[in-house]
Structures are given as structure tokens and as C-alpha cells.
Design an enzyme around this catalytic site. Structure first.
Site, PDB file in Angstrom:
ATOM      1  N   CYS A   2       0.835  -1.189   0.000  1.00 54.48           N
ATOM      2  CA  CYS A   2       0.000   0.000   0.000  1.00 54.48           C
ATOM      3  C   CYS A   2       0.875   1.245   0.000  1.00 54.48           C
ATOM      4  O   CYS A   2       2.087   1.185   0.129  1.00 54.48           O
ATOM      5  CB  CYS A   2      -0.896   0.009   1.236  1.00 54.48           C
ATOM      6  SG  CYS A   2      -1.581  -1.599   1.660  1.00 54.48           S
ATOM      7  N   ARG A  27       2.633   0.968  -7.145  1.00 55.98           N
ATOM      8  CA  ARG A  27       2.831  -0.052  -6.123  1.00 55.98           C
ATOM      9  C   ARG A  27       1.737  -1.108  -6.129  1.00 55.98           C
ATOM     10  O   ARG A  27       1.885  -2.168  -5.534  1.00 55.98           O
ATOM     11  CB  ARG A  27       2.895   0.609  -4.738  1.00 55.98           C
ATOM     12  CG  ARG A  27       4.068   1.536  -4.562  1.00 55.98           C
ATOM     13  CD  ARG A  27       3.936   2.377  -3.320  1.00 55.98           C
ATOM     14  NE  ARG A  27       4.050   1.590  -2.104  1.00 55.98           N
ATOM     15  CZ  ARG A  27       5.180   1.401  -1.435  1.00 55.98           C
ATOM     16  NH1 ARG A  27       6.302   1.923  -1.882  1.00 55.98           N
ATOM     17  NH2 ARG A  27       5.205   0.690  -0.334  1.00 55.98           N
ATOM     18  N   TRP A  75      -4.003  -2.070  -0.722  1.00 56.59           N
ATOM     19  CA  TRP A  75      -3.976  -3.371  -1.398  1.00 56.59           C
ATOM     20  C   TRP A  75      -4.515  -4.375  -0.389  1.00 56.59           C
ATOM     21  O   TRP A  75      -3.935  -4.580   0.672  1.00 56.59           O
ATOM     22  CB  TRP A  75      -2.548  -3.705  -1.817  1.00 56.59           C
ATOM     23  CG  TRP A  75      -2.417  -4.890  -2.730  1.00 56.59           C
ATOM     24  CD1 TRP A  75      -2.597  -4.921  -4.079  1.00 56.59           C
ATOM     25  CD2 TRP A  75      -2.018  -6.213  -2.358  1.00 56.59           C
ATOM     26  NE1 TRP A  75      -2.352  -6.170  -4.574  1.00 56.59           N
ATOM     27  CE2 TRP A  75      -1.989  -6.993  -3.544  1.00 56.59           C
ATOM     28  CE3 TRP A  75      -1.686  -6.832  -1.147  1.00 56.59           C
ATOM     29  CZ2 TRP A  75      -1.647  -8.346  -3.543  1.00 56.59           C
ATOM     30  CZ3 TRP A  75      -1.342  -8.175  -1.151  1.00 56.59           C
ATOM     31  CH2 TRP A  75      -1.325  -8.910  -2.328  1.00 56.59           C
ATOM     32  N   ASN A 100       0.085   0.576   6.531  1.00 54.70           N
ATOM     33  CA  ASN A 100       0.572  -0.482   5.648  1.00 54.70           C
ATOM     34  C   ASN A 100       1.029  -1.644   6.508  1.00 54.70           C
ATOM     35  O   ASN A 100       1.615  -1.434   7.578  1.00 54.70           O
ATOM     36  CB  ASN A 100       1.785  -0.013   4.823  1.00 54.70           C
ATOM     37  CG  ASN A 100       1.412   1.021   3.787  1.00 54.70           C
ATOM     38  OD1 ASN A 100       0.249   1.291   3.550  1.00 54.70           O
ATOM     39  ND2 ASN A 100       2.422   1.600   3.162  1.00 54.70           N
ATOM     40  N   GLY A 101       0.817  -2.858   6.028  1.00 54.19           N
ATOM     41  CA  GLY A 101       1.283  -4.031   6.756  1.00 54.19           C
ATOM     42  C   GLY A 101       0.142  -4.877   7.269  1.00 54.19           C
ATOM     43  O   GLY A 101      -1.011  -4.763   6.827  1.00 54.19           O
ATOM     44  N   GLU A 483      12.578 -15.902 -16.187  1.00 58.86           N
ATOM     45  CA  GLU A 483      12.247 -14.479 -16.084  1.00 58.86           C
ATOM     46  C   GLU A 483      11.378 -14.038 -17.253  1.00 58.86           C
ATOM     47  O   GLU A 483      10.438 -13.249 -17.088  1.00 58.86           O
ATOM     48  CB  GLU A 483      13.535 -13.661 -16.005  1.00 58.86           C
ATOM     49  CG  GLU A 483      13.345 -12.153 -15.958  1.00 58.86           C
ATOM     50  CD  GLU A 483      12.578 -11.666 -14.743  1.00 58.86           C
ATOM     51  OE1 GLU A 483      12.147 -10.489 -14.759  1.00 58.86           O
ATOM     52  OE2 GLU A 483      12.399 -12.434 -13.776  1.00 58.86           O
ATOM     53  N   LYS A 487       7.638 -12.405 -16.874  1.00 57.67           N
ATOM     54  CA  LYS A 487       7.241 -11.110 -17.428  1.00 57.67           C
ATOM     55  C   LYS A 487       5.983 -11.247 -18.284  1.00 57.67           C
ATOM     56  O   LYS A 487       5.078 -10.421 -18.213  1.00 57.67           O
ATOM     57  CB  LYS A 487       8.370 -10.517 -18.273  1.00 57.67           C
ATOM     58  CG  LYS A 487       9.508  -9.974 -17.472  1.00 57.67           C
ATOM     59  CD  LYS A 487       9.091  -8.736 -16.698  1.00 57.67           C
ATOM     60  CE  LYS A 487       9.963  -8.556 -15.477  1.00 57.67           C
ATOM     61  NZ  LYS A 487       9.701  -9.479 -14.381  1.00 57.67           N
ATOM     62  N   GLU A 490       2.985 -11.828 -16.025  1.00 64.24           N
ATOM     63  CA  GLU A 490       2.695 -10.681 -15.160  1.00 64.24           C
ATOM     64  C   GLU A 490       1.876  -9.615 -15.873  1.00 64.24           C
ATOM     65  O   GLU A 490       0.926  -9.071 -15.291  1.00 64.24           O
ATOM     66  CB  GLU A 490       4.007 -10.035 -14.678  1.00 64.24           C
ATOM     67  CG  GLU A 490       4.663 -10.707 -13.508  1.00 64.24           C
ATOM     68  CD  GLU A 490       5.927  -9.985 -13.093  1.00 64.24           C
ATOM     69  OE1 GLU A 490       6.152  -9.852 -11.881  1.00 64.24           O
ATOM     70  OE2 GLU A 490       6.699  -9.546 -13.966  1.00 64.24           O
ATOM     71  N   HIS A 506      10.830 -34.848 -20.565  1.00 62.12           N
ATOM     72  CA  HIS A 506      10.356 -35.292 -19.259  1.00 62.12           C
ATOM     73  C   HIS A 506       9.021 -34.659 -18.886  1.00 62.12           C
ATOM     74  O   HIS A 506       8.740 -34.456 -17.702  1.00 62.12           O
ATOM     75  CB  HIS A 506      11.417 -34.997 -18.200  1.00 62.12           C
ATOM     76  CG  HIS A 506      12.712 -35.705 -18.431  1.00 62.12           C
ATOM     77  ND1 HIS A 506      12.922 -37.023 -18.086  1.00 62.12           N
ATOM     78  CD2 HIS A 506      13.859 -35.288 -19.018  1.00 62.12           C
ATOM     79  CE1 HIS A 506      14.146 -37.379 -18.434  1.00 62.12           C
ATOM     80  NE2 HIS A 506      14.734 -36.339 -19.005  1.00 62.12           N
ATOM     81  N   LYS A 605       4.132  -3.476  -6.316  1.00 60.98           N
ATOM     82  CA  LYS A 605       5.555  -3.278  -6.586  1.00 60.98           C
ATOM     83  C   LYS A 605       6.420  -3.732  -5.424  1.00 60.98           C
ATOM     84  O   LYS A 605       7.360  -4.496  -5.598  1.00 60.98           O
ATOM     85  CB  LYS A 605       5.826  -1.803  -6.895  1.00 60.98           C
ATOM     86  CG  LYS A 605       7.285  -1.509  -7.252  1.00 60.98           C
ATOM     87  CD  LYS A 605       7.690  -2.219  -8.528  1.00 60.98           C
ATOM     88  CE  LYS A 605       9.103  -1.901  -8.938  1.00 60.98           C
ATOM     89  NZ  LYS A 605       9.516  -2.696 -10.101  1.00 60.98           N
TER      90      LYS A 605
END
Length: 610
Positions: A2, A27, A75, A100-101, A483, A487, A490, A506, A605
Site C-alpha cells: 500500500c 505499487r 492493497w 501499511n502491513g 524471467e 514477465k 505478469e 520429461h 511493486k
């Protein structure tokens, strides 16, 4: 996660708070709100579900006017996204709080408050803290004392800002496990969870340390307390300028940050290379002596930073001959970790405030018998990770606004290669000299890779209607494939997986058909011929291949094989270079699909909760 903004000024603060929230949108959040003490001394609040623009619309219709205020982007952790659950939360129409938290013991505290007759308006853990603060203020008659008393009752992670109608020229903040900075102005001061929120009003900041409580007031300016006692903290000048929070000529922050990589990698290398070797002093006082004793390395990180650690494992074992393990931070401290003697603990984090990585560091420090010390590779000076580590190497990526990390990742890779070279036992040998020279030439090669933007944009059209994708790589390119897949998922919401190419037989070959694009990275290295055989396995099953390859590898385009040539580069540095085309691919696919590139759904973020 947040975002917090707070202001105490001699002017109306609505515009300052609103602009701060806009700068924190990167964020990730689902609602926004603001509260001020108006000119009559009453508490006034506006909240909205969704984007900051929805809050701005409410403020246009019904403005807030006051010289002291707090604001927040939320958030969701406790309670679904809704206006009722949005911050700020109030208690008794006298006190307002943003947080926040996560408050881990909120449930028993809430039951106690309900037993006293408190009626809750939200499903959040934060509202519990608001009501505790209101009672503490009634008991102490002082906002600072009320905050200090309340913090003693709560467990968990928090950054918070509080104001009260009976302390009309004070804001009190506190941090534990979530970042909070003080913005130092002229006859006005501010709080925020991120310096970017306040660059509109100041470039001078105090980075609060873990456990700090701060009071902003007309009477005393900025007062900081640690363990209840006054504490001194340095004021730092922000060096990147306000333009760091602007997209400039680019459509999205992510595209801007992709194109910034040559410059920020040059900045990360600056002052850290001698004529033929890496300067150990770059890592901090005592690094050279500590590095001489290292016999094992544990790297701990999350998400994209974890992928950087995976690349580094190949480098450290091949070039430095040091056994290396790489751990997901959220798993690390929940198992019995074996720590051999003379182990260096390395953490990677863009923000330096990633909750799981910080928790892993603290867990490791409690097992000090095996660890020589901790090294943080981070992009934010003054962050918790850098302060709590023995050594730190700062990357020079500058502020990264896009949620999907780009330049933070590649600067981490550069930093990890510097670490690898600093740990080599054969100091000043021909291989090290060659790699140092290759590093000096890396920014120019990255500029060449960015010239692939147009062809990659055309290539991305083949992905617009796809729902799945498979990425392949071998050796150091396997983490780059991971990666690349991350991306794509995301920001385009296409389901993507990555595998070492040798693992195709496999299991993953069962997925290959004409509707499953397969993306491979093919530098001219010792595993090239093995990779070519794997690509033939895909073609034999009717798969469509998209290969980013060195021009010398001898791959010829065909109906089922599209090849884009990447500049030639030393195979050690190839993971850094080959990252850029995959970033551009994910970006252009996301643009075609019309997703929110800079703020993908459900993501944030800076992940400051576990």
C-alpha cells in the site's frame, strides 16, 4: 504494497496528498482515500473503490480543505476491496489512521474491543488499531504517548500515520517491517512510504529505521524516537530528480525503464572497476578480508530477484569455484537450513523492504555460527535490508515505477557478476581482465539490443490470441527463460512456463502443438548444439518456435521457426543481454492485449507483507 502520504503544512494539503497518491499508483492497490482536519478543526474524509482517479473525482465534487492530512492507497489483505475497507480509518470521529502491513494479533484485540461495545465499520485489521489509539489518547491526552502505548500492544508489520482533532498540528508516524520516510520541507514536513510520493515538494528525506516513531509538529518540527528515547537520523538528498517519476516520451513506465538499462548499468559499473579487476571496496568496509574467507554462499530472494540469484549460481560456481545455493525467501526460514562454516549470506531486493527477504536475513543472523556475514544487493539506499546487512552493494537503477521489474533485474545481474569476480581466487588473471573489458562494453551492446524493438513488436502479433507459452533455455539462460515467462504472465496474463530445454522429454513435450508458442534463447555457447537438438524436438511435434539467437548459431528461419538475431557477446554476459528482447516481447504482447502494463492486476511493486 500500500501507499502512505501525510502532510503538515501552512497551505491546503489536498493537492499534495492527491499528487502523492498518483505517484504511488505503481505499487499496486485497489482503493484510495484521504482525510484532513478542516479549518473548523473537524475530521473530514473521502474514500473511493478503484483507482486514484475515482477519489480525485469525489474531491472535485466535494473538496477537502485543511493544512494537515493523511492519504492512502490500499492493497487488500484483510477484507475485500470496498469503500468501507479503504483507508483512512477513523475512530470516534476524532482520530484518523492510515496503515501499511498486517497486524497479526488483531483478532483477540478486536474481540476485547467488541466486548467493550465498539462497533466496527470495516473488516480490516487496521480499524482495530484506530480504536486502540482512540482509547490510548483518552488515557494519555497526548498523541505521541498514545501511539507508543498502542504499539506495545500490537504484533506484526506496520507503517502508520495518525492524526487527532485534539492535536490539530501534529502527525505521528511509526514503522516496523514496512518502509516510512520523512520528507523535510521549509516550514512544512511530510511522511510517505516512498520518496517518489514527495518529490513534488522536497528532495530531502529522513529514512526511518526499524522501530522508529516520529512526530511532526509546528511546535517541535521533526522528532524521532527509538525505544522511547529521542534519536538522531541523517537527512539525505534525493539524487535522481523529479523526472524519475515521469514517463517522458514513453507510453508506459515499463518501456521507459527497459530503454534506461544501458545507462543504469553503466552507472552500476561506474567506480567499481579498476583497469583489470573489480574493486572489493565497492562492497563496503572490510569486504576484502571477508571475501577471502568465503567458502559457501547462500543467496535468498523473491520473484525476479530470485531469478537473478539463479543466474549467479552458475557464475559463482564456474568462475569463482564457490558452492552456491539459491533460496526462495518465503521458504527459507521455514525449514532447517544447514549452514556450513564460512558461508556468505546474500540477499537481493529492489526495494530493500521485501518482507520475506528481510525475515530471512533476520533468521540467518540468528544462526550466526556458520555465517561470515550478510551482503545486500539493493537499489534503495537507507532501506532496511542495507542497514541490517554487514555489507551492501547498491545498484544504480534509479526509481523503478513499473510493477514488472526490468532495469532492477539487469542491474542486479551486473552486481552479482561483480561479486563473482571479486570472489575469484585467481586475482588479475586473463579471464577476469577479459570479463572486465566485456563489462565496460556491455552498455553499448544493450543499446544494440534495444534496436530490436521494432521487429519484436511485429513478432508479438503472433501472441495476441494465445493463452499459453513455453520458454526454453539451457545453462545460465534457463533462469532467463524463467524471467521471460514471468514477465509475460505478469503483464499480458498469458499463462507461461519455463523449462531447461533438456527437460522437454520429461513432460513439457506433451503440451507442444500449433497453439503453444515456444520461445527459446540461443546464445553461441557450449550448450548450443544441445539446445538445437531440443528445438528439433519441438518442430517434430508441430510446435511454432520463436528463437532469440546469436547470428553465428546457424539457425535458418522457416514457416515454423522465426529467428531474431541478438548482438554477439561474451557467453558469461549473455544472460544480461538476452533479457532485453524477452522484456520487449512481453511488453508488446501486453500492449496488444490491452492490459494495464504498469499496474498489472492483483500485483504490487513492493511486497512488504509476508
Amino acid at each position: 504494497m500500500c501507499g502512505i502520504v501525510a502532510a503538515l503544512a501552512a497551505r491546503n494539503v489536498q493537492g499534495i496528498l492527491l499528487e502523492g497518491l498518483k505517484r504511488l499508483e505503481y505499487r499496486g492497490y485497489d482503493s484510495a482515500g484521504m482525510a484532513v482536519l478542516d479549518r473548523a478543526g473537524a475530521l473530514a474524509r473521502r474514500r473511493a473503490l478503484g483507482k486514484v482517479a475515482a477519489l480525485e473525482e469525489k474531491l472535485t465534487e466535494d473538496a477537502l480543505k485543511g493544512h494537515i492530512g493523511i492519504a492512502h492507497t490500499r492493497w487488500a489483505t484483510h477484507g475485500k476491496p470496498s469503500e468501507a475497507n479503504a483507508h483512512p480509518h477513523v475512530a470516534g470521529r476524532r482520530l484518523a489512521l492510515v496503515h501499511n502491513g498486517i497486524i497479526e494479533n488483531y483478532e483477540p484485540l478486536k474481540r476485547d474491543l467488541e466486548a467493550e461495545g465498539v462497533v466496527f465499520d470495516s473488516e480490516t485489521d487496521t480499524e482495530v488499531v484506530a480504536h486502540l489509539l482512540e482509547r490510548a489518547f483518552d488515557a494519555h491526552g497526548d498523541l505521541l504517548a498514545a501511539v507508543q502505548a498502542t504499539l506495545a500492544r500490537i504484533d506484526g508489520a506496520y507503517a502508520l500515520a495518525v492524526m487527532h482533532v485534539e492535536a490539530p498540528r501534529e502527525i505521528v508516524g511509526a514503522r516496523k517491517g514496512s518502509p516510512l520516510v520523512v520528507g523535510v520541507g521549509i516550514d512544512e514536513n511530510f511522511l510517505a512510504s516512498d520518496t517518489l510520493a514527495l518529490l513534488q515538494v522536497t528532495d530531502r528525506f529522513v529514512y526511518l529505521q526499524e522501530g522508529d516513531v516520529v512526530r511532526l509538529s509546528d511546535a517541535h518540527g521533526i522528532e524521532i524516537f527509538a525505544d522511547g528515547e529521542p534519536a538522531e537520523r541523517d537527512v539525505h538528498t534525493f539524487e535522481h530528480g523529479d523526472g524519475a517519476a515521469s514517463r517522458g516520451e514513453y507510453r508506459h513506465f515499463m518501456l521507459k525503464e527497459i530503454h534506461e538499462q544501458p545507462a543504469v548499468i553503466a552507472a552500476t559499473l561506474e567506480g567499481r572497476l579498476s583497469g583489470s579487476h573489480v574493486l572489493e571496496s565497492s562492497f563496503g568496509v572490510g569486504a576484502k578480508a571477508l571475501f577471502a574467507r568465503v567458502r559457501q554462499i547462500h543467496i535468498v530472494a523473491c520473484g525476479t530477484s530470485y531469478h537473478a540469484g539463479l543466474v549467479a549460481r552458475y557464475w559463482l560456481e564456474k568462475l569463482a569455484g564457490i558452492p552456491t545455493t539459491v533460496e526462495v525467501a518465503s521458504e527459507y526460514r521455514y525449514r532447517e537450513v544447514v549452514v556450513p562454516e564460512n558461508t556468505l549470506f546474500v540477499t537481493l531486493s529492489q526495494s530493500g523492504e521485501t518482507a520475506d527477504t528481510l525475515a530471512a536475513l533476520r533468521y540467518a543472523k540468528g544462526r550466526a555460527a556458520g555465517y561470515l556475514g550478510a551482503l545486500a544487493i539493493c537499489n534503495v539506499p537507507g532501506s532496511s535490508l542495507t542497514r541490517e546487512s554487514d555489507l551492501a552493494l547498491m545498484t544504480q537503477a534509479g526509481p523503478e515505477i513499473g510493477v514488472a521489474s526490468t532495469k532492477a533485474f539487469t542491474t542486479q545481474l551486473v552486481a552479482l557478476l561483480l561479486l563473482t569476480l571479486a570472489l575469484r581466487r585467481e586475482r588479475g588473471d586473463a579471464r577476469e581482465t577479459a570479463l572486465v573489458q566485456a563489462l565496460r562494453g556491455l552498455p553499448a551492446l544493450l543499446e544494440q539490443a534495444l534496436e530490436m524493438d521494432g521487429p519484436i513488436a511485429e513478432l508479438s502479433e503472433a501472441f495476441a490470441e494465445k493463452h499459453h507459452a513455453l520458454f526454453l533455455g539451457r545453462g545460465t539462460q534457463f533462469p532467463i527463460a524463467l524471467e521471460g515467462a514471468l514477465k509475460l504472465k505478469e503483464i499480458s496474463y498469458i499463462h507461461a512456463e519455463a523449462y531447461p530445454a533438456g527437460e522437454l522429454k520429461h513432460g513439457p513435450l506433451a503440451l507442444v502443438d500449433a497453439d503453444m508458442p515456444v520461445i527459446a534463447v540461443a546464445p553461441n555457447d557450449e550448450l548450443l548444439e544441445k539446445l538445437k537438438s531440443n528445438l528439433q524436438e519441438v518442430r517434430a511435434r508441430g510446435g511454432e518456435l520463436f528463437v532469440f539467437a546469436d547470428a553465428q548459431v546457424g539457425l535458418t528461419a522457416a514457416d515454423d521457426l522465426r529467428v531474431l538475431h541478438v548482438p554477439q557477446i561474451d557467453e558469461v554476459l549473455a544472460p544480461i543481454l538476452y533479457t532485453l528482447p524477452l522484456q520487449l516481447l512481453s511488453y508488446h504482447v501486453a500492449v496488444l492485449k490491452g492490459t494495464d502494463v504498469d499496474q498489472p492486476r492483483n500485483l504490487a511493486k513492493s511486497v512488504t507483507v509476508e
